[in-house]
Design an enzyme around this catalytic site. Sequence first.
Site: not given
Length: 480
Positions: A275, A11, A447, A158, A217, A272, A335, A86
């Site tokens: 994690k 991605y 939603r 980002f 992060l 993301c 989403k 990776v």
Amino acid sequence: MVKICCIGAGYVGGPTMAMIALKCPDIQVVVVDISKPRIAAWNSDELPIYEPGLDEVVKACRDKNLFFSTEVEKHVAEADIVFVSVNTPTKTRGLGAGKAADLTYWESAARMIADVSKSDKIVVEKSTVPVKTAEAIEKILTHNNNGIHFQILSNPEFLAEGTAIEDLAKPDRVLIGGRETPEGQKAVAALKAVYAHWVPEDRILTTNLWSAELSKLAANAFLAQRISSINAMSALCESTGANVSEVAYAVGKDSRIGPKFLNASVGFGGSCFQKDILNLVYICECNGLPDVAHYWKQVVQINDYQKTRFVKRVVSSMFNTVSGKKIAILGFAFKKDTGDTRETPAIDVCHGLLGDKALLSIYDPQVTEDQIKRDLAMNKFDWDHPQHLQPQSPTAFKQVSVVWDAYEATKDAHGVCIITEWEEFKKLDYQRIYDNMQKPAFIFDGRNVLNVQALRKIGFIVYSIGKPLDPWVKDLQVSI
């Protein structure tokens, strides 16, 4: 001609390299991956990921200055700049399990770069990595360098899925972190020159390595925190009769806060947020900051609470049981405008309903039946590990059917759950859906995308997150 090689055709790697190739016709860009099916898909008319606008960008450059290959070592050896994109999955066992990032794939990529390099290289961290990864990678490269010089840069992505191409074409900022040495700064300048082909100078920020790694992060933690904040408020709104959309609008009008990421929902997902926050928690714990770790952990806990709360609302509204009842799940991707299901709230919602023996009929315009069944059969965090370590032919769910049409999913259903905010769900013929459902007919809008008043007029009993409760739902006691 400058040669760029990117290890990892996922991605991040695929779309980012496609945009660099489009904007820099004088640079040769090769994306390499050991997965033959994935590279074959990048070279075909059916790209392996769905992202609006990606097709056009890839087709404009492919086989001109953009190439996709499984010859990993050859192209790494020839490159001037190597991007490493990776996976850095969450560890599932051992020290830091459930929080720390697993750097196995990163380390083997670094060792391979050291082995095959015959010339000096700039190595760029593109995947999300824990702070201080660059230092570890640097050690591997310098201890195996055979007289070749490597400079490590951190260049976090980002991207928001669904708008990745737009984000790449007009980024808010490009962040490049490097060593504060003459060689480090020279490497920063070289990467900056690539982005300067299309990104205005004032949007290319340069920092030290640790700031760049931590900024990624921090950005994701702050965004997820906003979602958890409004979701925490949504629970209070339901208890008090307030409307979360009105509260969010009023709060967002404050210029210090702003309106983005204040939509209450069934919870955040994606590869993301969770994690990166768990990673942040682990780093804080390792650095002797338990209070800071606890603060960020709460963002994830509120997200889990919101998914559980949604399931409890569904079950309690339907006479406290969904056993044997058909529930339509509209949307499985985390989403709209993406086929990505990583950490999607749909997984936990489905598991919660299956736990009460519901019969699920699932429809998503971009997610295949195979993917949905694999996601439901997988252990937590396994999604981020290589395909061959994941369940291959999941048959464990006799209570789940996947259909390719919303009307088929909702036919004879007792309840409908909206889990993804796809535009098409706003435009469905809800009178037709109501006529073909069991009565009383329930809609649970996870939603807040539907017109609650119009649905109630048709005859639905509606639950919409953070909105004043339907009298029916209000009368039912539920411990949430």
